[in-house]
Design an enzyme around this catalytic site. Structure first.
Site, PDB file in Angstrom:
ATOM      1  N   CYS A   1       0.805  -1.220   0.000  1.00  0.00           N
ATOM      2  CA  CYS A   1       0.000   0.000   0.000  1.00  0.00           C
ATOM      3  C   CYS A   1       0.839   1.272   0.000  1.00  0.00           C
ATOM      4  O   CYS A   1       0.299   2.360  -0.158  1.00  0.00           O
ATOM      5  CB  CYS A   1      -0.913   0.024   1.223  1.00  0.00           C
ATOM      6  SG  CYS A   1       0.021   0.041   2.755  1.00  0.00           S
TER       7      CYS A   1
ATOM      8  N   CYS B   1      -0.773  -5.204   6.778  1.00  0.00           N
ATOM      9  CA  CYS B   1      -0.483  -4.016   7.584  1.00  0.00           C
ATOM     10  C   CYS B   1       0.360  -4.377   8.811  1.00  0.00           C
ATOM     11  O   CYS B   1       1.201  -3.595   9.253  1.00  0.00           O
ATOM     12  CB  CYS B   1      -1.775  -3.356   8.046  1.00  0.00           C
ATOM     13  SG  CYS B   1      -2.988  -3.138   6.739  1.00  0.00           S
TER      14      CYS B   1
HETATM   15 FE1  FES Z   1      -1.234   0.376   4.408  1.00  0.00          FE
HETATM   16 FE2  FES Z   1      -2.631  -0.846   6.255  1.00  0.00          FE
HETATM   17  S1  FES Z   1      -3.327  -0.199   4.320  1.00  0.00           S
HETATM   18  S2  FES Z   1      -0.531  -0.332   6.317  1.00  0.00           S
END
Ligand code: FES
Length: 145
Positions: A33, A103
């Site tokens: 992400c 995450c």
């Molecule tokens: Fe990036 Fe959780 S969506 S760390």
């Protein structure tokens, strides 16, 4: 969707901030992400983690897992801290939704990056510790975010 413990650590995260003169600092990026996590470790002469802080550009699950991870490594030796895996952190939080598992890797990798920094600075080897692949400490050191 989220356990009570996750919500607690998200709304009231422990150990947020930074440490001046930290013994080890690690910054990692999440390949999935793009979020970023930085962990600061204060390690004493007996190789015990006396204090730990974190800062993040990450989602709520990253905040909660990092908060729990910092609680779990505090007071441990640098060798014990290596056993604090993302799985252990997730268990301590009573689980995370599957889409949020990536995450929790930020916290584990940031701790490893900070341990790596400490080990490099002190010229020691921590068995089982490799430089995390997502370690971006060298690019981030001079940058504030
Ligand atoms: Fe990036 Fe959780 S969506 S760390």
């Amino acid at each position: 969707m989220y356990s009570e413990k996750v919500m607690d650590h998200f709304t009231n995260p422990r150990n947020v901030g930074e440490l001046e003169n930290a013994s080890g600092v690690g910054t990692v990026g999440n390949a999935k992400c793009g979020d970023i996590m930085r962990i600061y470790l204060d390690v004493d002469d007996n190789q015990i983690i006396r204090d730990v802080k974190f800062k993040t550009f990450g989602c709520g699950a990253a905040v909660a897992t990092s908060s729990m991870a910092t609680e779990l490594v505090k007071g441990k030796t640098i060798y014990e801290a290596l056993q604090v895996t993302n799985k252990a952190v997730m268990e301590a939080l009573d689980g995370l939704p599957p889409v949020k598992v990536h995450c929790s890797l930020l916290a584990e990798e940031a701790i490893h990056a900070a341990l790596w920094d400490y080990a490099t600075k002190n010229n020691i080897e921590i068995p089982g510790l490799d430089k995390p692949v997502n370690d971006i400490s060298e690019h981030e050191e001079e940058e504030e975010y």
